[in-house]
Design an enzyme around this catalytic site. Sequence first.
Site, PDB file in Angstrom:
ATOM      1  N   GLU A  19      70.837 -11.158 -12.500  1.00 52.62           N
ATOM      2  CA  GLU A  19      69.710 -12.100 -12.587  1.00 52.62           C
ATOM      3  C   GLU A  19      69.276 -12.459 -11.178  1.00 52.62           C
ATOM      4  O   GLU A  19      70.098 -12.652 -10.279  1.00 52.62           O
ATOM      5  CB  GLU A  19      70.079 -13.408 -13.300  1.00 52.62           C
ATOM      6  CG  GLU A  19      70.309 -13.290 -14.772  1.00 52.62           C
ATOM      7  CD  GLU A  19      70.680 -14.626 -15.420  1.00 52.62           C
ATOM      8  OE1 GLU A  19      70.291 -15.692 -14.889  1.00 52.62           O
ATOM      9  OE2 GLU A  19      71.368 -14.584 -16.446  1.00 52.62           O
ATOM     10  N   GLU A  39      77.852 -16.360 -16.649  1.00 47.92           N
ATOM     11  CA  GLU A  39      77.946 -17.607 -15.881  1.00 47.92           C
ATOM     12  C   GLU A  39      78.891 -18.631 -16.495  1.00 47.92           C
ATOM     13  O   GLU A  39      78.472 -19.735 -16.883  1.00 47.92           O
ATOM     14  CB  GLU A  39      76.554 -18.231 -15.716  1.00 47.92           C
ATOM     15  CG  GLU A  39      75.569 -17.344 -15.006  1.00 47.92           C
ATOM     16  CD  GLU A  39      74.206 -18.027 -14.801  1.00 47.92           C
ATOM     17  OE1 GLU A  39      74.020 -19.176 -15.238  1.00 47.92           O
ATOM     18  OE2 GLU A  39      73.331 -17.394 -14.177  1.00 47.92           O
TER      19      GLU A  39
END
Length: 450
Positions: free
Chosen positions: A352, A167
Amino acid sequence: MTDSIRFPERFLWGAATSAYQVEGSPLADGAGASNWHRFAHTPGMTANGETGDVACDHYRRMPEDVALMRRLGLTAYRFSLAWGRVLPEGTGRVNAAGLGFYDRLVDQLLAAGIAPNATLFHWDLPAALEDRGGWLNRDIAEWFAAYADTVVRRLGDRVAMWATLNEPWVVTDGGYLHGTLAPGHRSPYETPIASHNLLRAHGLGLRAIRAAGGRQAGLVVNLEPKYAASDRPEDQAATRRAEAYMNRQYLDPVFLGGYPAELAEIYGEAWPEFPAADFDVIRAPLDFLGVNYYTRAVHRHEPRAWPVGAGRVRQPQHTYTSMDWEVYPQAFTDVLLWVKARYGDCPLHITENGSAFYDPPTVEGEELADPLRVGYLRDHLRALHRAIAAGADVRGYFAWSPLDNFEWSAGYAKRFGLIHVDFATQRRTFKASARLYAEVIRTHGAALGA
Ligand code: IFM
């Protein structure tokens, strides 16, 4: 009658954590402090001044935690390495004890029949590198590649998948623009430079992983699909800017070789010129793209909403998690099909997905009831299956997270775990969502119903 849900035969069923969020013992066995250790120990930076000093104590309880994962039936586990455990100064000297921890973790996983999936950078940068400019220093791409080389040479014979970064958008938006995450800067001038150096590090890291014999190599991004609140041109334009900033900023350079045009508009005079040759490093085929999905956003034009001029429109008809994220599973299907349509056929992993909700106190020996998390998991796995049925090439799913853990600036109150952690005693208690996930894994999805 509809067929029951069935995921592909070799689909990976995983769960994901990151080093600073679960390990604890951040300075043990010669590890160098990270920027997150420093940030969390700075008064006012995290909820209740909470830190990752103990977290889930996973550094010391790793074998028991792997046994819990086995009980869940996981076939893969995604973890990250703390760069400063391996290289206390960020470059140069290798700390054998730190690397040894991950070596034992990998062996423990393999012995439990769980495929290791390692991420090299999940936000905890060695403080020594922060002191040399961190992501603002162009040299960090080479530092990262050298770190990747060290780790992959040691673990590459046993690790199934490698991700360079987790991320990068969150690192720059939280760490360099809004100051809510380490290193806590607030500068629109720094933010695009940090983003660009993360991408350069990814590119050189990918080469290093492959040169050191790593098997699969990829990148993990978080995608939050954007929907316009109306057909008004200004809402549509605001939504496009929000999408460019969050979803295309990293994927366009990696897959298409350049930044979305909206970024120059968003950053104005703070948007720098980047050397064209950098994109030769950044644009490199991935073996897989990791997608983290939690929620979507509905946007309208709001000039004061910095930096993109797009305000969020709340959806009162839907549930929100305790992160204040809307529960909207259809966007999960949509975003996976959007990735395929825009960037082509790269294998995907859901690296995720999960939800934080309030959990009631646990009772010794009893499963914890978490109906909202059960609903989130079930509905998102169904949405994922719809995306696969519509052509998305998704090879695995990693629930965030096997254990409740340290949710960065939000501390310990935001519980994402399938397994509850009592942070005072370190007792682990299975939640109903863990039981559902184990059933889904055992039945290849059939437990999700039709
Ligand atoms: O806990 C984080 C994780 O570190 C990165 N992705 C989102 C999770 C939930 O906020």
